[in-house]
Design a protein around this motif. Structure first.
Motif, PDB file in Angstrom:
ATOM      1  N   PRO A   1      -4.234  -0.100 -10.220  1.00 30.04           N
ATOM      2  CA  PRO A   1      -3.095  -0.961  -9.885  1.00 30.04           C
ATOM      3  C   PRO A   1      -2.709  -0.930  -8.412  1.00 30.04           C
ATOM      4  O   PRO A   1      -2.344  -1.967  -7.852  1.00 30.04           O
ATOM      5  CB  PRO A   1      -1.965  -0.396 -10.760  1.00 30.04           C
ATOM      6  CG  PRO A   1      -2.661   0.293 -11.886  1.00 30.04           C
ATOM      7  CD  PRO A   1      -3.922   0.844 -11.303  1.00 30.04           C
ATOM      8  N   GLY A   2      -2.771   0.264  -7.780  1.00 28.07           N
ATOM      9  CA  GLY A   2      -2.384   0.355  -6.379  1.00 28.07           C
ATOM     10  C   GLY A   2      -3.220  -0.546  -5.495  1.00 28.07           C
ATOM     11  O   GLY A   2      -2.705  -1.296  -4.664  1.00 28.07           O
ATOM     12  N   MET A   3      -4.530  -0.474  -5.676  1.00 25.22           N
ATOM     13  CA  MET A   3      -5.427  -1.310  -4.879  1.00 25.22           C
ATOM     14  C   MET A   3      -5.247  -2.779  -5.244  1.00 25.22           C
ATOM     15  O   MET A   3      -5.270  -3.656  -4.363  1.00 25.22           O
ATOM     16  CB  MET A   3      -6.875  -0.877  -5.121  1.00 25.22           C
ATOM     17  CG  MET A   3      -7.877  -1.555  -4.194  1.00 25.22           C
ATOM     18  SD  MET A   3      -7.564  -1.118  -2.476  1.00 25.22           S
ATOM     19  CE  MET A   3      -8.767  -2.160  -1.641  1.00 25.22           C
TER      20      MET A   3
ATOM     21  N   GLY B   1       1.758   4.205  -3.195  1.00 30.59           N
ATOM     22  CA  GLY B   1       1.276   5.565  -2.994  1.00 30.59           C
ATOM     23  C   GLY B   1      -0.010   5.698  -2.207  1.00 30.59           C
ATOM     24  O   GLY B   1      -0.566   6.801  -2.107  1.00 30.59           O
ATOM     25  N   ARG B   2      -0.500   4.609  -1.635  1.00 26.93           N
ATOM     26  CA  ARG B   2      -1.689   4.693  -0.805  1.00 26.93           C
ATOM     27  C   ARG B   2      -1.303   5.145   0.604  1.00 26.93           C
ATOM     28  O   ARG B   2      -0.154   5.000   1.020  1.00 26.93           O
ATOM     29  CB  ARG B   2      -2.412   3.339  -0.752  1.00 26.93           C
ATOM     30  CG  ARG B   2      -2.878   2.864  -2.132  1.00 26.93           C
ATOM     31  CD  ARG B   2      -3.583   1.521  -2.054  1.00 26.93           C
ATOM     32  NE  ARG B   2      -4.797   1.599  -1.258  1.00 26.93           N
ATOM     33  CZ  ARG B   2      -5.959   2.039  -1.716  1.00 26.93           C
ATOM     34  NH1 ARG B   2      -6.061   2.458  -2.978  1.00 26.93           N
ATOM     35  NH2 ARG B   2      -7.023   2.073  -0.948  1.00 26.93           N
ATOM     36  N   LYS B   3      -2.260   5.671   1.343  1.00 22.42           N
ATOM     37  CA  LYS B   3      -2.009   6.129   2.698  1.00 22.42           C
ATOM     38  C   LYS B   3      -2.468   5.072   3.679  1.00 22.42           C
ATOM     39  O   LYS B   3      -3.640   4.699   3.706  1.00 22.42           O
ATOM     40  CB  LYS B   3      -2.744   7.449   2.963  1.00 22.42           C
ATOM     41  CG  LYS B   3      -2.405   8.059   4.320  1.00 22.42           C
ATOM     42  CD  LYS B   3      -3.010   9.435   4.470  1.00 22.42           C
ATOM     43  CE  LYS B   3      -2.612  10.060   5.806  1.00 22.42           C
ATOM     44  NZ  LYS B   3      -3.204  11.416   5.975  1.00 22.42           N
ATOM     45  N   LEU B   4      -1.536   4.586   4.474  1.00 20.08           N
ATOM     46  CA  LEU B   4      -1.842   3.523   5.422  1.00 20.08           C
ATOM     47  C   LEU B   4      -2.600   4.081   6.619  1.00 20.08           C
ATOM     48  O   LEU B   4      -2.138   5.004   7.293  1.00 20.08           O
ATOM     49  CB  LEU B   4      -0.550   2.849   5.883  1.00 20.08           C
ATOM     50  CG  LEU B   4      -0.687   1.615   6.768  1.00 20.08           C
ATOM     51  CD1 LEU B   4      -1.443   0.510   6.051  1.00 20.08           C
ATOM     52  CD2 LEU B   4       0.699   1.131   7.200  1.00 20.08           C
ATOM     53  N   ARG B   5      -3.768   3.529   6.892  1.00 24.51           N
ATOM     54  CA  ARG B   5      -4.606   3.975   8.005  1.00 24.51           C
ATOM     55  C   ARG B   5      -4.389   3.177   9.274  1.00 24.51           C
ATOM     56  O   ARG B   5      -4.650   3.660  10.373  1.00 24.51           O
ATOM     57  CB  ARG B   5      -6.090   3.896   7.616  1.00 24.51           C
ATOM     58  CG  ARG B   5      -6.500   4.835   6.492  1.00 24.51           C
ATOM     59  CD  ARG B   5      -6.360   6.268   6.898  1.00 24.51           C
ATOM     60  NE  ARG B   5      -7.007   7.163   5.936  1.00 24.51           N
ATOM     61  CZ  ARG B   5      -6.913   8.491   5.971  1.00 24.51           C
ATOM     62  NH1 ARG B   5      -6.176   9.076   6.911  1.00 24.51           N
ATOM     63  NH2 ARG B   5      -7.532   9.229   5.063  1.00 24.51           N
TER      64      ARG B   5
ATOM     65  N   ALA C   1       0.838  -1.204   0.000  1.00 24.15           N
ATOM     66  CA  ALA C   1       0.000   0.000   0.000  1.00 24.15           C
ATOM     67  C   ALA C   1       0.872   1.253   0.000  1.00 24.15           C
ATOM     68  O   ALA C   1       0.642   2.197  -0.773  1.00 24.15           O
ATOM     69  CB  ALA C   1      -0.942  -0.007   1.199  1.00 24.15           C
ATOM     70  N   LEU C   2       1.889   1.261   0.848  1.00 23.87           N
ATOM     71  CA  LEU C   2       2.788   2.417   0.913  1.00 23.87           C
ATOM     72  C   LEU C   2       3.611   2.557  -0.365  1.00 23.87           C
ATOM     73  O   LEU C   2       3.803   3.667  -0.868  1.00 23.87           O
ATOM     74  CB  LEU C   2       3.717   2.282   2.122  1.00 23.87           C
ATOM     75  CG  LEU C   2       3.059   2.397   3.498  1.00 23.87           C
ATOM     76  CD1 LEU C   2       4.058   2.050   4.596  1.00 23.87           C
ATOM     77  CD2 LEU C   2       2.488   3.801   3.713  1.00 23.87           C
TER      78      LEU C   2
END
Length: 246
Positions: free
Chosen positions: A90-92, A65-69, A61-62
């Motif tokens: 693609p990120g998901m 480019g996703r933000k880890l919650r 996830a990181l």
């Protein structure tokens, strides 16, 4: 800490340990197989697989480019990693894909380090990764689980003899390689009973329009490939040791 102490610590961390005893690799493989196969042991040890699974989700996830919650680890050995970003793309996709293959790939990396007799380095890397994961844990059981696991690994790396460190590291790597496969079968079994409608495979099917069973197959192929390659790496340690045994 003096310069000499830092230098000694660095040499210990990066230096290669002696070759393992002749049957260590084989015996530790049998131990790991028993733990994975015997349900009461598996129910406890499976927490380590869940830690690697959720850690895989979090890392990818990181990286995408996703933000880890946050990460949750539950008493029933389930887990949940929450990240913010586009619900598709693609990120998901890679984030969802990472979970079921992460334990096996971590085990493969561990087998590679053991192939170079970097046992202390392997244990310390495990401690660092667990500490990084701890920062993102969002429930009490998860925090305790990661702390206890990290404390055990650190204790072995710091206080145990070289022989105990080697046995612990080999059991751990074998466990990740073998144990990484079993959850895929458990996943499909639960899916067949309709008990996991929101599994990683089903979510992948939803965003890619490719059947969930295909993604279950991908998980299994990657995990089995990692097991085979990792086993060959570890066997490469065992065979020379056996041939050199008087």
């Amino acid at each position: 800490m003096s310069i000499d102490s830092v230098s000694d610590l660095w040499d210990t961390l990066l230096g290669a340990q002696p070759d393992p005893p002749g049957l260590l690799v084989l015996v530790t493989a049998v131990i790991a197989l028993v733990v994975v196969s015997f349900r009461p042991l598996w129910r406890v040890a499976r927490n380590a697989i869940t830690i690697a699974h959720e850690g895989g989700h979090a890392l990818v996830a990181l990286l995408t480019g996703r933000k880890l919650r946050g990460i949750r680890l539950e008493f029933d050995t389930s887990g949940l990693t929450l990240s913010a970003g586009r619900p598709t793309g693609p990120g998901m996709m890679f984030t969802l894909l990472a979970g079921y293959i992460a334990p096996s790939l971590v085990g493969l990396g561990g087998a590679w380090l053991l192939g170079g007799n970097r046992i202390t380095l392997l244990l310390w890397l495990a401690v660092v990764l667990l500490l990084l994961m701890l920062i993102n844990i969002r429930n009490v059981f998860g925090a305790v689980s990661v702390l206890v696991t990290g404390a055990i690994v650190f204790g072995v790396s710091w206080y145990a003899s070289a022989q105990v460190q080697a046995a612990f590291a080999y059991v751990g790597v074998w466990f990740l390689l073998i144990g990484g496969v079993r959850p895929v079968f458990e996943l499909q079994k639960l899916r067949g009973r309709g008990r996991m409608p929101e599994s990683d495979a089903d979510q992948l099917a939803g965003i890619t329009h490719v059947p969930a069973i295909f993604w279950v197959g991908v998980f299994l192929v990657v995990d089995l490939a990692a097991l085979v390659v990792g086993a060959f790496m570890l066997a490469g340690q065992w065979l020379p040791a056996v041939s050199n045994t008087p």
